[in-house]
Design a protein around this motif. Sequence first.
Motif, short mmCIF file in Angstrom:
data_model
loop_
_atom_site.label_atom_id
_atom_site.label_comp_id
_atom_site.label_asym_id
_atom_site.label_seq_id
_atom_site.Cartn_x
_atom_site.Cartn_y
_atom_site.Cartn_z
N ARG A 66 35.50 54.69 52.15
CA ARG A 66 35.24 54.60 50.71
C ARG A 66 36.17 55.53 49.93
O ARG A 66 36.75 55.14 48.91
CB ARG A 66 33.78 54.96 50.43
N GLU A 67 36.32 56.76 50.42
CA GLU A 67 37.20 57.70 49.74
C GLU A 67 38.65 57.21 49.75
O GLU A 67 39.38 57.36 48.76
CB GLU A 67 37.10 59.07 50.40
N ALA A 68 39.08 56.61 50.89
CA ALA A 68 40.44 56.10 50.97
C ALA A 68 40.65 54.96 49.97
O ALA A 68 41.69 54.88 49.30
CB ALA A 68 40.73 55.61 52.39
N THR A 69 39.63 54.08 49.87
CA THR A 69 39.72 52.97 48.92
C THR A 69 39.78 53.49 47.49
O THR A 69 40.57 53.01 46.66
CB THR A 69 38.51 52.04 49.09
N VAL A 70 38.94 54.48 47.20
CA VAL A 70 38.94 55.07 45.85
C VAL A 70 40.28 55.71 45.55
O VAL A 70 40.86 55.54 44.47
CB VAL A 70 37.79 56.09 45.73
N LYS A 71 40.80 56.47 46.53
CA LYS A 71 42.09 57.14 46.34
C LYS A 71 43.21 56.12 46.13
O LYS A 71 44.08 56.30 45.27
CB LYS A 71 42.40 58.02 47.55
#
Length: 229
Positions: free
Chosen positions: A146-151
């Motif tokens: 999720r964090e990678a997608t957000v980033k």
Amino acid sequence: MRIDTVVFFQITDPKLFAYGVENPIMAIENLTATTLRNIIGDLELDETLTSRETINTKMRASLDIATDPWGIKVNRVELKNIIPPQAIQDAMEKQMKAERERREAILRAEGEKKSTILVAEGKKESAILDAEAEKQAAILRAEAKREATVKEAEGQAEAILKIQQANADGLRFLKEAEPDAAVLQIKSLEAFAKAADGKATKIIIPSEIQGIAGLAKSVVEVAADVKEQ
């Protein structure tokens, strides 16, 4: 059954001791044997072996009463040894051996039971810990994704914003610079080059466009014929 007995007594009346009975010591021994036989006859074998204090008390009371006319007082009686017949000793040894084996079997069974329970509990706790670890790992993987997608989305948005900002700055710069016809011609050619770049194979230029500056602003790609790969 052989029983060794010790009798403690004292002479309270020398006259009675001398004339009350012909042989006081022998009389006490015989009386002790008969009294002991009567008491033992009323008991079970196990009681005989385990009730010495009771037998001692009964014998002392009986002997003290019986020897009083002889000028003798019995103070204490002790059973020194109780030796059952050989057959009974063998039976007792077999019984004790069987009892020891029974207790050993029980202890071994209890030990195996506890061991099995501990192994089962260990497997259960291990399975719980493995499941908990997998759960935490899945949560961490999901959070990381999720964090990678957000980033990535933030990066793309920031890149688009910078491109738009750069385009706006370029247009503002051109506007503020008040470009002449030559500059407009160069920009128009650059616009045509960008319009023709890529997979487009046909560019249509509107005929009503008169100036090069207007031509640069009105270029529109209306068709793109793409060869099938």
